[in-house]
Design a protein around this motif. Structure first.
Motif, mmCIF file in Angstrom:
data_model
loop_
_atom_site.group_PDB
_atom_site.id
_atom_site.type_symbol
_atom_site.label_atom_id
_atom_site.label_comp_id
_atom_site.label_asym_id
_atom_site.label_seq_id
_atom_site.Cartn_x
_atom_site.Cartn_y
_atom_site.Cartn_z
ATOM 1 N N ALA A 13 -3.136 -15.931 -7.080
ATOM 2 C CA ALA A 13 -2.123 -14.893 -6.886
ATOM 3 C C ALA A 13 -1.753 -14.866 -5.411
ATOM 4 C CB ALA A 13 -2.635 -13.526 -7.320
ATOM 5 N N LEU A 14 -0.494 -14.605 -5.135
ATOM 6 C CA LEU A 14 -0.010 -14.488 -3.755
ATOM 7 C C LEU A 14 -0.014 -13.027 -3.342
ATOM 8 C CD1 LEU A 14 1.331 -15.673 -1.189
ATOM 9 C CD2 LEU A 14 3.535 -15.403 -2.348
ATOM 10 N N LEU A 15 -0.718 -12.709 -2.256
ATOM 11 C CA LEU A 15 -0.759 -11.354 -1.703
ATOM 12 C C LEU A 15 0.103 -11.312 -0.446
ATOM 13 C CD1 LEU A 15 -3.153 -11.250 -3.671
ATOM 14 C CD2 LEU A 15 -4.453 -10.012 -1.918
ATOM 15 N N ILE A 16 1.048 -10.382 -0.408
ATOM 16 C CA ILE A 16 1.914 -10.197 0.760
ATOM 17 C C ILE A 16 1.637 -8.800 1.304
ATOM 18 C CG2 ILE A 16 4.282 -10.187 1.616
ATOM 19 C CD1 ILE A 16 5.030 -12.048 -0.679
ATOM 20 N N ILE A 17 0.907 -8.743 2.414
ATOM 21 C CA ILE A 17 0.345 -7.491 2.912
ATOM 22 C C ILE A 17 1.197 -6.884 4.028
ATOM 23 C CG2 ILE A 17 -1.676 -6.406 3.968
ATOM 24 C CD1 ILE A 17 -3.371 -8.664 2.754
ATOM 25 N N ASP A 18 1.743 -5.707 3.771
ATOM 26 C CA ASP A 18 2.406 -4.887 4.793
ATOM 27 C C ASP A 18 3.528 -5.604 5.545
ATOM 28 O OD1 ASP A 18 0.544 -3.048 3.988
ATOM 29 O OD2 ASP A 18 -0.688 -3.147 5.783
ATOM 30 N N VAL A 19 4.284 -6.419 4.842
ATOM 31 C CA VAL A 19 5.453 -7.057 5.446
ATOM 32 C C VAL A 19 6.659 -6.182 5.123
ATOM 33 C CG1 VAL A 19 6.891 -9.124 5.552
ATOM 34 C CG2 VAL A 19 4.416 -9.333 5.219
ATOM 35 N N THR A 20 6.995 -5.330 6.054
ATOM 36 C CA THR A 20 8.053 -4.340 5.865
ATOM 37 C C THR A 20 9.013 -4.374 7.052
ATOM 38 O OG1 THR A 20 6.703 -2.637 6.921
ATOM 39 C CG2 THR A 20 6.524 -2.836 4.517
ATOM 40 N N LYS A 21 10.030 -3.544 6.986
ATOM 41 C CA LYS A 21 11.024 -3.527 8.066
ATOM 42 C C LYS A 21 10.400 -3.172 9.413
ATOM 43 C CE LYS A 21 14.939 -2.617 5.025
ATOM 44 N NZ LYS A 21 16.017 -1.680 4.612
ATOM 45 N N GLY A 22 9.371 -2.341 9.385
ATOM 46 C CA GLY A 22 8.695 -1.986 10.627
ATOM 47 C C GLY A 22 7.963 -3.141 11.270
ATOM 48 N N SER A 23 7.648 -4.173 10.475
ATOM 49 C CA SER A 23 6.911 -5.326 10.989
ATOM 50 C C SER A 23 7.699 -6.099 12.035
ATOM 51 C CB SER A 23 6.551 -6.288 9.860
ATOM 52 O OG SER A 23 5.881 -5.641 8.815
ATOM 53 N N LEU A 24 9.020 -6.043 11.945
ATOM 54 C CA LEU A 24 9.864 -6.861 12.812
ATOM 55 C C LEU A 24 10.505 -6.074 13.951
ATOM 56 C CD1 LEU A 24 11.599 -9.121 10.129
ATOM 57 C CD2 LEU A 24 9.572 -9.598 11.511
ATOM 58 N N LEU A 25 10.089 -4.844 14.129
ATOM 59 C CA LEU A 25 10.631 -4.051 15.234
ATOM 60 C C LEU A 25 10.108 -4.566 16.573
ATOM 61 C CD1 LEU A 25 10.294 -0.421 13.820
ATOM 62 C CD2 LEU A 25 12.398 -1.741 14.120
ATOM 63 N N PRO A 26 10.909 -4.459 17.644
ATOM 64 C CA PRO A 26 10.420 -4.863 18.971
ATOM 65 C C PRO A 26 9.287 -3.940 19.428
ATOM 66 C CG PRO A 26 12.557 -3.765 19.130
ATOM 67 C CD PRO A 26 12.300 -3.990 17.671
ATOM 68 N N PRO A 27 8.413 -4.419 20.326
ATOM 69 C CA PRO A 27 7.225 -3.652 20.744
ATOM 70 C C PRO A 27 7.527 -2.231 21.200
ATOM 71 C CG PRO A 27 7.122 -5.875 21.604
ATOM 72 C CD PRO A 27 8.477 -5.735 20.976
ATOM 73 N N GLU A 28 8.659 -2.030 21.865
ATOM 74 C CA GLU A 28 8.973 -0.696 22.391
ATOM 75 C C GLU A 28 9.400 0.284 21.302
ATOM 76 O OE1 GLU A 28 12.738 -3.212 22.785
ATOM 77 O OE2 GLU A 28 10.580 -3.470 23.110
ATOM 78 N N LYS A 29 9.617 -0.202 20.078
ATOM 79 C CA LYS A 29 10.084 0.657 18.993
ATOM 80 C C LYS A 29 9.074 0.830 17.871
ATOM 81 C CE LYS A 29 15.049 -0.006 19.710
ATOM 82 N NZ LYS A 29 16.346 -0.363 19.076
ATOM 83 N N VAL A 91 8.627 1.536 6.364
ATOM 84 C CA VAL A 91 7.766 1.097 5.262
ATOM 85 C C VAL A 91 8.548 0.428 4.131
ATOM 86 C CG1 VAL A 91 6.044 2.862 5.765
ATOM 87 C CG2 VAL A 91 7.836 3.339 4.081
ATOM 88 N N GLU A 92 9.859 0.334 4.270
ATOM 89 C CA GLU A 92 10.660 -0.325 3.249
ATOM 90 C C GLU A 92 10.465 -1.836 3.321
ATOM 91 O OE1 GLU A 92 14.718 0.754 3.763
ATOM 92 O OE2 GLU A 92 14.372 2.899 3.432
ATOM 93 N N PHE A 93 10.459 -2.477 2.164
ATOM 94 C CA PHE A 93 10.366 -3.934 2.151
ATOM 95 C C PHE A 93 11.631 -4.538 2.763
ATOM 96 C CE2 PHE A 93 7.545 -3.070 -1.600
ATOM 97 C CZ PHE A 93 6.376 -3.525 -1.009
ATOM 98 N N LEU A 94 11.483 -5.726 3.331
ATOM 99 C CA LEU A 94 12.641 -6.447 3.846
ATOM 100 C C LEU A 94 13.573 -6.782 2.679
ATOM 101 C CD1 LEU A 94 10.675 -8.867 6.186
ATOM 102 C CD2 LEU A 94 12.103 -6.947 6.925
ATOM 103 N N ASP A 95 14.860 -6.763 2.930
ATOM 104 C CA ASP A 95 15.833 -7.003 1.859
ATOM 105 C C ASP A 95 15.631 -8.366 1.204
ATOM 106 O OD1 ASP A 95 16.946 -4.534 2.355
ATOM 107 O OD2 ASP A 95 18.480 -5.314 3.717
#
Length: 204
Positions: A13-29, A91-95
């Motif tokens: 099974a493939l587990l995709i852990i906590d890959v959400t829109k917040g994951s790709l925000l720049p460090p200051e955000k 916390v939303e998943f990437l589109d």
């Protein structure tokens, strides 16, 4: 001498852990910066495409906390600030990286995907033996999930180019710790894609 263990044992099974829109925000955000996150996301996207072709179970995870902060426990006593609040865009998943019809999504209040969730029940029902682990953070949620998976007797396979941590040093330290538990845990997207493609070709 120990015998070599296959990368994929039984059903995977493939587990995709906590890959959400917040994951790709720049460090200051973001309260939880992730180094080189986009590279991991790009690789996960390729693995996901092949996993769907191979028709193996795919399980997405979101860390979610109530807005009144009641379920954070001791979590805010470390480096991390308030994060992953329910209803926030973070916390939303990437589109382009979200559950499709028939795939699974599990919310969690803590780091491990096993802690106080029904993951183990789901995996047993699916008759899964090998977990293909991707996502964030290597040194937190990925690490704790792999340790719990090991203690539940699953074969753990971490795709090193599909996980990233809070720093390169912390990322590598956790990968080393997981490999100490299961020496066959180290893999990458290219190897897994090739193995899954073999399975697809065998069924054609």
């Amino acid at each position: 001498m120990k015998k070599k263990i296959d990368t994929i044992v039984g059903k995977a099974a493939l587990l995709i852990i906590d890959v959400t829109k917040g994951s790709l925000l720049p460090p200051e955000k973001t309260p939880i910066p992730i180094f080189d996150a986009q590279t991991a996301v790009d690789n996960i996207e390729k693995v996901l495409e092949t996993a769907r072709q191979a028709e193996i179970p795919v399980i997405f995870f979101q860390e979610l906390h109530r807005v009144d902060l009641i379920d954070f426990g001791r979590e805010l006593e470390g480096v991390e600030d308030i994060h992953c609040l329910e209803g926030s865009e973070d916390v939303e998943f990437l589109d382009y990286l979200k559950p499709a019809k028939g795939e699974y999504s599990i919310g969690k209040r803590r780091y491990s995907c096993f802690f106080s969730t029904d993951l183990n029940i789901l995996l047993k029902g699916l008759k899964v033996e090998t977990l293909l682990v991707t996502g964030f953070l290597t040194d937190v949620c990925v690490h704790y999930t792999c340790a719990d998976a090991h203690q539940h007797d699953y074969y753990v396979r971490v795709l090193h180019d599909c996980v990233r941590g809070s720093s390169p040093e912390a990322h590598q330290a956790s990968l080393n710790a997981i490999e100490y538990l299961q020496t066959a845990s180290k893999t990458n997207s290219s190897e897994i894609i090739a193995l899954l493609e073999q399975r697809v070709n065998q069924t054609v």
